[in-house]
Design a protein around this motif. Structure first.
Motif, short mmCIF file in Angstrom:
data_model
loop_
_atom_site.label_atom_id
_atom_site.label_comp_id
_atom_site.label_asym_id
_atom_site.label_seq_id
_atom_site.Cartn_x
_atom_site.Cartn_y
_atom_site.Cartn_z
N ASP A 114 25.59 53.64 82.30
CA ASP A 114 25.18 53.98 80.93
C ASP A 114 25.42 52.79 80.00
OD1 ASP A 114 27.93 53.95 80.66
OD2 ASP A 114 28.10 56.02 79.97
N GLY A 115 25.77 51.65 80.59
CA GLY A 115 25.99 50.46 79.80
C GLY A 115 27.37 50.37 79.18
N SER A 116 28.24 51.35 79.45
CA SER A 116 29.58 51.33 78.86
C SER A 116 30.54 50.52 79.73
CB SER A 116 30.10 52.76 78.68
OG SER A 116 30.37 53.34 79.95
N GLU A 117 31.74 50.33 79.22
CA GLU A 117 32.74 49.56 79.93
C GLU A 117 33.25 50.25 81.20
OE1 GLU A 117 35.83 48.26 77.30
OE2 GLU A 117 34.39 47.42 75.88
N ARG B 8 18.03 47.72 80.41
CA ARG B 8 17.70 46.54 81.22
C ARG B 8 18.91 45.61 81.35
NH1 ARG B 8 12.66 47.60 79.04
NH2 ARG B 8 12.98 46.38 77.15
N GLU B 9 19.64 45.44 80.26
CA GLU B 9 20.85 44.60 80.30
C GLU B 9 21.91 45.23 81.20
OE1 GLU B 9 22.31 43.71 76.37
OE2 GLU B 9 20.32 43.10 75.68
N ALA B 10 22.07 46.54 81.12
CA ALA B 10 23.10 47.22 81.90
C ALA B 10 22.83 47.13 83.40
CB ALA B 10 23.20 48.69 81.46
N THR C 109 33.13 58.53 85.48
CA THR C 109 33.36 59.62 84.53
C THR C 109 34.66 59.33 83.80
OG1 THR C 109 33.44 62.02 84.24
CG2 THR C 109 34.67 61.12 86.10
N ARG C 110 34.87 60.05 82.76
CA ARG C 110 36.18 59.97 82.09
C ARG C 110 36.69 61.39 81.97
NH1 ARG C 110 36.72 61.20 76.58
NH2 ARG C 110 34.77 61.64 75.54
N ILE D 44 23.63 64.92 98.65
CA ILE D 44 24.23 63.80 99.37
C ILE D 44 25.64 63.60 98.82
CG2 ILE D 44 22.04 62.64 99.86
CD1 ILE D 44 22.62 60.80 97.46
N PRO D 45 26.48 62.82 99.50
CA PRO D 45 27.83 62.58 99.00
C PRO D 45 27.81 61.88 97.64
CG PRO D 45 27.66 61.88 101.29
CD PRO D 45 26.27 62.20 100.83
N VAL D 46 28.76 62.28 96.79
CA VAL D 46 28.94 61.67 95.48
C VAL D 46 30.40 61.26 95.36
CG1 VAL D 46 28.79 61.99 92.97
CG2 VAL D 46 27.15 63.16 94.47
N PHE D 47 30.63 59.99 95.07
CA PHE D 47 31.96 59.44 94.88
C PHE D 47 32.13 59.30 93.38
CE2 PHE D 47 35.34 56.70 96.78
CZ PHE D 47 35.88 56.17 95.62
N VAL D 48 33.06 60.07 92.80
CA VAL D 48 33.28 60.05 91.35
C VAL D 48 34.49 59.18 91.04
CG1 VAL D 48 33.73 61.42 89.29
CG2 VAL D 48 32.28 62.35 91.10
N VAL D 49 34.29 58.22 90.17
CA VAL D 49 35.36 57.30 89.77
C VAL D 49 35.78 57.65 88.36
CG1 VAL D 49 36.01 54.89 89.40
CG2 VAL D 49 34.39 55.49 91.24
N ARG D 50 37.00 58.10 88.24
CA ARG D 50 37.52 58.46 86.92
C ARG D 50 38.01 57.20 86.24
NH1 ARG D 50 41.49 63.31 85.22
NH2 ARG D 50 41.66 62.71 83.04
N ASP D 51 37.56 57.00 85.01
CA ASP D 51 37.98 55.84 84.22
C ASP D 51 39.37 56.10 83.70
OD1 ASP D 51 37.85 53.41 82.74
OD2 ASP D 51 37.41 54.60 80.96
N VAL D 52 40.33 55.34 84.19
CA VAL D 52 41.70 55.53 83.75
C VAL D 52 41.94 55.04 82.34
CG1 VAL D 52 42.68 55.54 86.06
CG2 VAL D 52 42.40 53.38 84.89
N GLY D 53 41.01 54.21 81.82
CA GLY D 53 41.14 53.72 80.45
C GLY D 53 40.73 54.73 79.41
N GLY D 54 39.96 55.74 79.79
CA GLY D 54 39.57 56.80 78.87
C GLY D 54 38.31 56.55 78.09
N ALA D 55 37.70 55.38 78.20
CA ALA D 55 36.44 55.14 77.49
C ALA D 55 35.30 55.79 78.25
CB ALA D 55 36.19 53.64 77.35
N ASP D 56 34.24 56.20 77.55
CA ASP D 56 33.12 56.83 78.25
C ASP D 56 31.95 55.93 78.33
OD1 ASP D 56 31.81 58.81 79.67
OD2 ASP D 56 31.03 59.75 77.86
#
Length: 147
Positions: A10-13, A64-66, A110-111, A135-147
């Motif tokens: 989504d272009g976020s950090e 496009r940048e993301a 995700t956050r 299909i399998p989905v690997f969800v990575v939780r953002d420990v920094g809390g930004a979305d």
């Protein structure tokens, strides 16, 4: 095991944390990394007739940048990368893309949200993808809390 891995952005950090997990999986499997950005049609539909086209163009540029950033990071690891920017509802577009391109794994960030935030946003894109993916989905939780 995985030939094609989709890493939506989504272009976020939060993409940094997602890539920290997704790219090593791609390396281990010599998989192609697919990066997708979805211009949320609900956002552009809510814009006025005067601001809508400008907003949509701006979001497409951001997209496009993301995806280029994800492709650059994959390329630095010697991985093949494919990018796409689409319009639609993010979770639906992610699942459609996965189906169309024979994706074997989705790695999505995700956050953590409070129960109140979940109600206000009617869930998250990652939750909808997990709930509806075949299909399998690997969800990575953002420990920094930004979305």
């Amino acid at each position: 095991m995985y030939d094609d891995i989709l890493i939506p952005t989504d272009g976020s950090e939060t993409i940094a944390e997602t890539l920290a997990h997704g790219l090593p999986i791609a390396e281990h499997n010599d998989a192609t990394v697919h990066s997708l950005y979805v211009v949320d049609s609900r956002v552009t539909a809510a814009a006025t007739d005067e601001t809508g086209p400008e907003l949509e163009a701006s979001l497409e540029d951001e997209g496009r940048e993301a995806v280029a950033d994800v492709a650059d990071r994959a390329d630095r690891r010697g991985l093949e990368a494919v990018t796409d920017v689409r319009k639609g509802t993010p979770s639906k577009a992610i699942l459609e893309y996965a189906d169309e391109h024979g994706i074997d794994l989705i790695v999505i960030g995700t956050r953590g949200k409070s129960p109140r935030e979940k109600i206000a946003s009617l869930g998250s894109v990652s939750e909808r993808v997990v709930d509806n993916a075949e299909i399998p989905v690997f969800v990575v939780r953002d420990v920094g809390g930004a979305d």
